[in-house]
Design an enzyme around this catalytic site. Structure first.
Site, mmCIF file in Angstrom:
data_model
loop_
_atom_site.group_PDB
_atom_site.id
_atom_site.type_symbol
_atom_site.label_atom_id
_atom_site.label_comp_id
_atom_site.label_asym_id
_atom_site.label_seq_id
_atom_site.Cartn_x
_atom_site.Cartn_y
_atom_site.Cartn_z
ATOM 1 N N HIS A 148 5.196 -0.138 -0.471
ATOM 2 C CA HIS A 148 5.894 -1.035 0.456
ATOM 3 C C HIS A 148 4.838 -2.007 0.945
ATOM 4 C CE1 HIS A 148 3.903 1.873 2.975
ATOM 5 N NE2 HIS A 148 3.848 0.923 3.887
ATOM 6 N N CYS B 239 5.006 5.265 5.456
ATOM 7 C CA CYS B 239 3.951 4.608 4.671
ATOM 8 C C CYS B 239 3.547 5.446 3.458
ATOM 9 C CB CYS B 239 2.731 4.295 5.545
ATOM 10 S SG CYS B 239 2.911 2.760 6.498
ATOM 11 N N GLU C 106 -1.099 -4.420 11.742
ATOM 12 C CA GLU C 106 -0.237 -4.003 10.636
ATOM 13 C C GLU C 106 1.233 -4.281 10.942
ATOM 14 O OE1 GLU C 106 -0.285 0.009 8.052
ATOM 15 O OE2 GLU C 106 1.003 0.084 9.821
ATOM 16 N N HIS D 249 0.835 -1.202 0.000
ATOM 17 C CA HIS D 249 0.000 0.000 0.000
ATOM 18 C C HIS D 249 0.867 1.249 0.000
ATOM 19 C CE1 HIS D 249 -0.326 1.249 4.550
ATOM 20 N NE2 HIS D 249 0.900 0.908 4.240
ATOM 21 N N ASP E 102 -4.679 -10.770 -0.322
ATOM 22 C CA ASP E 102 -3.365 -11.393 -0.204
ATOM 23 C C ASP E 102 -2.524 -11.218 -1.478
ATOM 24 O OD1 ASP E 102 -1.407 -12.827 1.178
ATOM 25 O OD2 ASP E 102 -2.037 -14.721 0.257
ATOM 26 N N HIS E 103 -1.304 -10.726 -1.292
ATOM 27 C CA HIS E 103 -0.364 -10.447 -2.394
ATOM 28 C C HIS E 103 -0.879 -9.377 -3.359
ATOM 29 C CE1 HIS E 103 1.507 -14.018 -0.774
ATOM 30 N NE2 HIS E 103 2.572 -13.788 -1.518
ATOM 31 N N HIS F 76 3.230 -4.898 3.994
ATOM 32 C CA HIS F 76 3.128 -5.320 5.394
ATOM 33 C C HIS F 76 2.683 -6.776 5.427
ATOM 34 C CE1 HIS F 76 3.443 -1.293 7.199
ATOM 35 N NE2 HIS F 76 2.705 -0.873 6.198
HETATM 36 NI NI NI Z 1 2.529 1.024 5.499
#
Ligand code: NI
Length: 137
Positions: A39, A33, A126, A14, A79-80, A41
């Site tokens: 990047h 972020c 997170e 995200h 997911d992914h 998580h």
């Molecule tokens: Ni982040």
């Protein structure tokens, strides 16, 4: 009333930013972020449901069925994936953990009654230091 929690995991990319902010302003407001190059998580999702114990089984809910439901309606969508670009229920929203928890609630809640139980809490972790809990209002 008894509560039971199922954990599932997903990883996703995200970026937290506003189009109307400069990169510098985004960095100031959203921190790391806001990295323009995305990047990821490794998220943990805790779904808590509530109800009464089934006298025949001793269970509140069949956790295998709950897990399957969470995976079908939530995990498979996240997911992914890139939350900003690819996750339909997050379109037009900031990809924050808060908005994610609310979004997940709305994806899952309409189906939970099929398990004769009620959704109580969506908790999204997170990082080891930060998590959000949403109770539906
Ligand atoms: Ni982040």
């Amino acid at each position: 009333m008894i509560y039971i929690t199922r954990r599932e995991r997903f990883n996703a990319a995200h970026r937290l930013f506003r189009e109307d902010f400069t990169d510098a302003k985004n960095l100031e407001v959203f921190g790391k972020c806001s990295n323009p190059n995305w990047h990821g998580h490794n998220y943990e999702l805790y779904i808590t449901v509530k109800g009464i114990i089934n006298k025949q089984t001793g269970f509140l809910v069949n956790l295998k069925r709950l897990s399957k439901m969470i995976r079908m309606h939530v995990i498979d969508k996240l997911d992914h994936k890139n939350i900003n670009l690819e996750v339909e229920f997050m379109q037009g929203k900031l990809a924050s953990t808060e908005n994610l928890a609310v979004g997940i609630w709305h994806e899952l809640e309409p189906f939970i009654h099929e398990l004769d139980t009620e959704l109580h809490c969506v908790k999204v972790v997170e990082s080891e230091n930060n998590h959000v809990e949403f109770y539906g209002n």
